[in-house]
Write a protein that holds these residues in place. Structure first.
Motif, PDB file in Angstrom:
ATOM      1  N   VAL A 161      -6.558 -51.698  21.106  1.00 40.43           N
ATOM      2  CA  VAL A 161      -6.394 -50.941  19.869  1.00 40.43           C
ATOM      3  C   VAL A 161      -6.779 -49.488  20.091  1.00 40.43           C
ATOM      4  O   VAL A 161      -7.468 -49.141  21.053  1.00 40.43           O
ATOM      5  CB  VAL A 161      -7.259 -51.525  18.730  1.00 40.43           C
ATOM      6  N   THR A 162      -6.316 -48.641  19.190  1.00 41.25           N
ATOM      7  CA  THR A 162      -6.750 -47.249  19.143  1.00 41.25           C
ATOM      8  C   THR A 162      -7.195 -46.952  17.724  1.00 41.25           C
ATOM      9  O   THR A 162      -6.630 -47.477  16.761  1.00 41.25           O
ATOM     10  CB  THR A 162      -5.632 -46.268  19.553  1.00 41.25           C
ATOM     11  N   PHE A 163      -8.214 -46.109  17.582  1.00 44.91           N
ATOM     12  CA  PHE A 163      -8.673 -45.680  16.268  1.00 44.91           C
ATOM     13  C   PHE A 163      -9.486 -44.398  16.418  1.00 44.91           C
ATOM     14  O   PHE A 163      -9.946 -44.053  17.519  1.00 44.91           O
ATOM     15  CB  PHE A 163      -9.521 -46.770  15.590  1.00 44.91           C
ATOM     16  N   ALA A 171     -19.147 -33.689  14.061  1.00 44.88           N
ATOM     17  CA  ALA A 171     -18.480 -33.050  12.925  1.00 44.88           C
ATOM     18  C   ALA A 171     -17.114 -33.659  12.661  1.00 44.88           C
ATOM     19  O   ALA A 171     -16.671 -33.731  11.513  1.00 44.88           O
ATOM     20  CB  ALA A 171     -18.344 -31.551  13.189  1.00 44.88           C
ATOM     21  N   ARG A 172     -16.425 -34.096  13.724  1.00 43.38           N
ATOM     22  CA  ARG A 172     -15.070 -34.632  13.571  1.00 43.38           C
ATOM     23  C   ARG A 172     -14.932 -35.935  14.362  1.00 43.38           C
ATOM     24  O   ARG A 172     -15.579 -36.112  15.389  1.00 43.38           O
ATOM     25  CB  ARG A 172     -14.025 -33.629  14.076  1.00 43.38           C
ATOM     26  N   PRO A 173     -14.067 -36.819  13.891  1.00 48.31           N
ATOM     27  CA  PRO A 173     -13.815 -38.047  14.659  1.00 48.31           C
ATOM     28  C   PRO A 173     -12.978 -37.753  15.885  1.00 48.31           C
ATOM     29  O   PRO A 173     -12.251 -36.755  15.941  1.00 48.31           O
ATOM     30  CB  PRO A 173     -13.062 -38.931  13.657  1.00 48.31           C
ATOM     31  N   GLU A 174     -13.053 -38.621  16.867  1.00 42.78           N
ATOM     32  CA  GLU A 174     -12.224 -38.516  18.063  1.00 42.78           C
ATOM     33  C   GLU A 174     -11.580 -39.866  18.340  1.00 42.78           C
ATOM     34  O   GLU A 174     -12.115 -40.913  17.974  1.00 42.78           O
ATOM     35  CB  GLU A 174     -13.036 -38.049  19.267  1.00 42.78           C
ATOM     36  N   LEU A 207     -18.209 -50.235  12.301  1.00 43.01           N
ATOM     37  CA  LEU A 207     -16.916 -50.191  11.621  1.00 43.01           C
ATOM     38  C   LEU A 207     -16.872 -49.149  10.515  1.00 43.01           C
ATOM     39  O   LEU A 207     -15.821 -48.574  10.239  1.00 43.01           O
ATOM     40  CB  LEU A 207     -16.574 -51.568  11.051  1.00 43.01           C
ATOM     41  N   SER A 208     -17.996 -48.876   9.865  1.00 40.51           N
ATOM     42  CA  SER A 208     -18.001 -47.907   8.774  1.00 40.51           C
ATOM     43  C   SER A 208     -17.750 -46.487   9.265  1.00 40.51           C
ATOM     44  O   SER A 208     -17.482 -45.588   8.459  1.00 40.51           O
ATOM     45  CB  SER A 208     -19.342 -47.958   8.028  1.00 40.51           C
ATOM     46  N   ARG A 209     -17.809 -46.266  10.580  1.00 42.50           N
ATOM     47  CA  ARG A 209     -17.554 -44.927  11.128  1.00 42.50           C
ATOM     48  C   ARG A 209     -16.141 -44.792  11.693  1.00 42.50           C
ATOM     49  O   ARG A 209     -15.814 -43.770  12.285  1.00 42.50           O
ATOM     50  CB  ARG A 209     -18.583 -44.608  12.217  1.00 42.50           C
ATOM     51  N   VAL A 214      -6.475 -48.659  12.181  1.00 36.22           N
ATOM     52  CA  VAL A 214      -6.607 -49.247  13.515  1.00 36.22           C
ATOM     53  C   VAL A 214      -5.216 -49.667  13.959  1.00 36.22           C
ATOM     54  O   VAL A 214      -4.539 -50.428  13.271  1.00 36.22           O
ATOM     55  CB  VAL A 214      -7.551 -50.464  13.497  1.00 36.22           C
ATOM     56  N   ARG A 215      -4.787 -49.170  15.112  1.00 37.87           N
ATOM     57  CA  ARG A 215      -3.429 -49.453  15.602  1.00 37.87           C
ATOM     58  C   ARG A 215      -3.489 -50.308  16.860  1.00 37.87           C
ATOM     59  O   ARG A 215      -4.229 -50.000  17.797  1.00 37.87           O
ATOM     60  CB  ARG A 215      -2.687 -48.141  15.876  1.00 37.87           C
ATOM     61  N   SER A 216      -2.686 -51.369  16.868  1.00 42.61           N
ATOM     62  CA  SER A 216      -2.617 -52.246  18.030  1.00 42.61           C
ATOM     63  C   SER A 216      -1.691 -51.650  19.088  1.00 42.61           C
ATOM     64  O   SER A 216      -0.740 -50.933  18.764  1.00 42.61           O
ATOM     65  CB  SER A 216      -2.101 -53.626  17.622  1.00 42.61           C
TER      66      SER A 216
END
Length: 317
Positions: A161-163, A171-174, A207-209, A214-216
């Motif tokens: 998966v990727t997320f 500061a930002r998600p990666e 998971l809360s972060r 979520v992509r398979s």
């Protein structure tokens, strides 16, 4: 409509179970009449993906295989979908019945109920439900994160998966590319343990972060999946269950009861404050931030610095 869908699902299941090699979408579309009648490729793709997910929800193990040319095929091996003889006793049946009651969410409750029906049809004994009559309490596992269901299915089907993931002090998600192993619930929060391809190492994600969907992804795992015990120990360690150090904190009187439950000593300081000594492992800084101004870290210095960094990251938002 329900009869037509049931027939379509049955035909798809028979095709996947009756083949000795993976079948492509093109081959499946040409073999199933309902797919031939789809008005467009997009309509067929949407129908096929829904049907495939529905069959997996019903318990059919569908493998996704990519050949040397990069084409994706699907099959359901008979040995992977054959239920072995059921030899559960009454106590084991009661434990499974209780486990099925734990899930709150409707989709998970339906899956658990369906699993029990299959087991009973295969010979599992009926068990008395002690919680239904004799108790006012009923166990529940909360699942609020949208990422839970796709990750649960990805763990079950061994799909990468990727997320987008945001650290507590970032500061930002990666974006992360992960081979998911298992989900664990600890102190009311869900964690994913798996292999982070970008870092080439085992990682645990709260998971809360997870931000967004979520992509398979197609393809097989590149890292060996460890046994269940090892994964659980990893989750506990990253979440702070394994205590390796001791922290000294100030806690406002009348607050932070979960922290008090873990304290090895409590000392009155006056002016509405108390001093607690707490054994801890990885992750205590993130937990302390949740108590806001009711907690002050005195030592160790690196824990205090981590809490300050997290509070600054929150303030920037």
């Amino acid at each position: 409509m329900a009869i037509a869908k049931a027939e379509r699902l049955m035909n798809l299941a028979l095709c996947l179970l009756g083949t000795r090699r993976p079948l492509s979408k093109r081959e499946l579309r040409g073999s199933i009449e309902a797919y031939l009648e789809a008005g467009s490729d997009d309509a067929f793709n949407r129908m096929f993906e829904r049907d495939k997910d529905d069959l997996r929800e019903l318990g059919l193990v569908i493998e996704t295989v990519e050949n040397l040319d990069g084409d994706t095929g699907y099959l359901a091996r008979r040995d992977s979908n054959r239920l072995p003889p059921i030899t559960l006793d009454a106590e084991e049946a009661a434990a499974l019945g209780l486990a099925a009651k734990v899930w709150q969410q409707a989709r998970l409750a339906g899956a658990a109920s369906g699993a029990l029906q299959k087991l009973r049809a295969a010979g599992m004994p009926e068990a008395e439900d002690a919680y239904e009559v004799h108790s006012a309490l009923e166990p529940r596992i909360p699942v609020h994160e949208a990422a839970f269901e796709p990750l649960m299915l990805a763990c079950r089907d061994r799909r990468p998966v990727t997320f987008d993931y945001r650290k507590a002090n970032a500061a930002r998600p990666e974006q992360r590319q992960v081979e998911p192993w298992t989900l664990e619930c600890w102190r009311g929060h869900w964690y994913l343990a798996g292999w982070d391809r970008g870092r080439g190492a085992e990682r645990v994600f709260r998971l809360s972060r997870i931000a967004g969907k979520v992509r398979s992804r197609a393809g097989a795992f590149t890292a060996e999946v460890p046994d269940v015990v090892t994964v659980r120990e990893t989750v506990e360690s990253w979440a702070g269950e394994t205590a390796t150090r001791t922290a000294l904190i100030r806690l406002r009187t009348g607050s932070g009861y979960p922290l008090r439950a873990r304290a090895t000593s409590v000392r009155e300081l006056g002016d509405g404050w108390e001093e607690l000594e707490i054994p801890y492992g990885h992750g205590l800084d993130a937990w302390l931030v949740e108590f806001g101004p009711d907690v002050v870290v005195r030592e160790p210095a690196d824990l205090r610095a981590d809490v300050v960094d997290r509070l600054r990251a929150v303030a920037k938002d």
